[in-house]
Design a protein around this motif. Structure first.
Motif, short mmCIF file in Angstrom:
data_model
loop_
_atom_site.label_atom_id
_atom_site.label_comp_id
_atom_site.label_asym_id
_atom_site.label_seq_id
_atom_site.Cartn_x
_atom_site.Cartn_y
_atom_site.Cartn_z
N ILE A 161 1.30 -1.53 -0.13
CA ILE A 161 -0.58 0.21 0.08
C ILE A 161 1.02 1.51 0.14
CG2 ILE A 161 -1.88 -1.01 0.94
CD1 ILE A 161 -0.99 -0.11 3.39
N GLN A 162 0.22 2.22 -0.66
CA GLN A 162 1.06 3.34 -0.33
C GLN A 162 0.48 4.25 0.53
OE1 GLN A 162 3.27 5.06 -2.40
NE2 GLN A 162 3.27 2.94 -4.58
N ILE A 163 0.74 5.26 1.66
CA ILE A 163 0.80 5.70 2.66
C ILE A 163 1.30 7.07 2.81
CG2 ILE A 163 0.57 6.28 4.48
CD1 ILE A 163 0.59 3.51 4.98
N LEU A 164 0.48 8.50 2.67
CA LEU A 164 0.96 10.04 2.46
C LEU A 164 0.93 10.29 3.78
CD1 LEU A 164 2.63 11.92 1.13
CD2 LEU A 164 0.54 12.79 0.59
N ASP A 165 1.80 11.04 4.67
CA ASP A 165 1.18 11.80 5.73
C ASP A 165 1.97 13.38 5.53
OD1 ASP A 165 0.49 12.74 8.46
OD2 ASP A 165 3.63 12.28 8.91
N ILE A 166 0.79 13.63 5.78
CA ILE A 166 0.73 15.93 5.09
C ILE A 166 1.07 16.17 6.61
CG2 ILE A 166 -0.94 16.81 4.86
CD1 ILE A 166 -1.60 15.58 2.39
N CYS A 167 1.60 17.05 6.81
CA CYS A 167 2.74 17.79 7.77
C CYS A 167 2.94 16.62 9.04
CB CYS A 167 0.76 18.52 8.48
SG CYS A 167 0.44 19.71 7.29
N THR A 168 4.46 16.57 8.39
CA THR A 168 5.05 15.34 8.83
C THR A 168 5.37 15.52 10.30
OG1 THR A 168 5.55 12.55 8.69
CG2 THR A 168 7.07 15.66 7.86
N GLY A 169 6.03 16.48 10.17
CA GLY A 169 6.70 17.10 11.49
C GLY A 169 8.20 16.55 11.89
N ALA A 173 12.27 20.88 9.32
CA ALA A 173 11.26 19.19 10.52
C ALA A 173 11.45 18.66 9.52
CB ALA A 173 9.53 20.13 10.28
N LEU A 174 12.00 18.46 8.30
CA LEU A 174 12.17 17.56 7.07
C LEU A 174 13.46 17.58 7.47
CD1 LEU A 174 10.86 19.11 3.79
CD2 LEU A 174 9.66 17.15 4.98
#
Length: 287
Positions: A118-126, A152-153
């Motif tokens: 599966i493909q997962i994306l976390d937005i505003c990952t901090g 943060a990245l």
């Protein structure tokens, strides 16, 4: 030389100026566990152990920082999140227990309906705590995270290496993100800024003085700005039956549900946390 329990009591007493007694005790124990490299069980079993001058000096230095109000996680430079060690600094929020509940919800759903690759994306990952915890528990998943903050990245990338997880991080302002014409994600998750400025007076001073406001606050007159933008982005980039998960402001459960439904999500569910507050939401995209 003083022994472990004496130092714990001394530090608890000092910290009680800033925190309630139970929290002060918990922080004191975290300090000792970190400096002595003890588990909580080892700490309780070694109460009469004498400390070295070096250890006492280290504890005193940490105590001095803590008495300024700086959060223990920033003083120690790390915290634990879903059994992962996460480095934290002034560029990233300190992971909260309610965010662990969000991760647990996602993993529980995956356990009931397992999917491979599966493909997962976390937005505003901090700090990267969410994608790292997900990747640790879903090793076959392809996981990405985005954030507006380069600092943060950098921290998130370091945490991914620390936890031996392969995650793709990239820079993006989600409020200006272009929609991908080819839906590719199975799951999108986000813990975006959601605290209104008017809520500042309810917040602890150590949060206001030390944690990054960019990751915390939204304008009082547009508190769902990130939720609407992310829901719209997710409606274009999730596959059929893809799922969007949010951590939410407890005051806006119904409004968040409505924003997700307006973006095309169905079966929207708002979930309460352990303190019985509306704290999470999820919706399914049907194409």
């Amino acid at each position: 030389m003083p022994h472990v329990k004496e130092l714990e009591n001394h530090l608890t007493s000092k910290l009680s100026i800033l925190y309630d007694p139970l929290e002060a005790r918990s922080i004191a124990q975290l300090v000792l566990m970190h400096i002595l490299n003890f588990s909580k069980t080892q700490l309780s079993m070694n109460g009469l152990r004498e400390l070295s001058i070096k250890q006492i000096t280290s504890i005193e230095m940490v105590q001095e920082e803590l008495l300024t109000g700086r959060p223990i996680q920033y003083v120690l430079g790390e915290t634990e999140f879903y059994s992962c060690t996460i480095k934290v600094n002034e560029h990233v929020l300190i992971p909260r227990p309610e965010t662990e509940e969000l991760v647990h919800w996602i993993l529980a759903d995956q356990k009931r309906n397992p999917k491979h690759d599966i493909q997962i994306l976390d937005i505003c990952t901090g700090s990267g705590c969410i994608p790292i915890a997900l990747k640790k528990n879903l090793p076959n998943a392809h996981v990405s995270g985005l954030d507006i903050s380069h600092h943060a990245l950098e921290t998130a990338a370091q945490n991914a290496v620390l936890n031996k997880t392969e995650i793709h991080f990239y820079h993006q302002d989600i409020l200006k993100a272009a929609n991908d014409p080819d839906p590719k994600y199975d799951i999108i998750v986000s813990n975006p800024p959601y605290v209104r400025h008017l809520e500042k007076e309810k917040m602890h001073k150590n949060v206001l003085d030390y944690e990054p406001h960019l990751a915390l606050f939204v304008d009082d007159d547009n508190p769902l700005v990130f939720y609407r933008a992310i829901a719209e982005f997710a409606s274009k980039t999730l596959k059929n039956d893809g799922i969007l998960y949010f951590e939410i402001n407890e005051a806006y459960g119904d409004e968040t549900r409505k924003a997700m439904e307006e973006a095309g999500f169905t079966h929207v569910e708002v979930k309460k946390d352990l303190y019985d507050k509306d704290r999470m939401a999820k919706g399914v995209l049907k194409r």
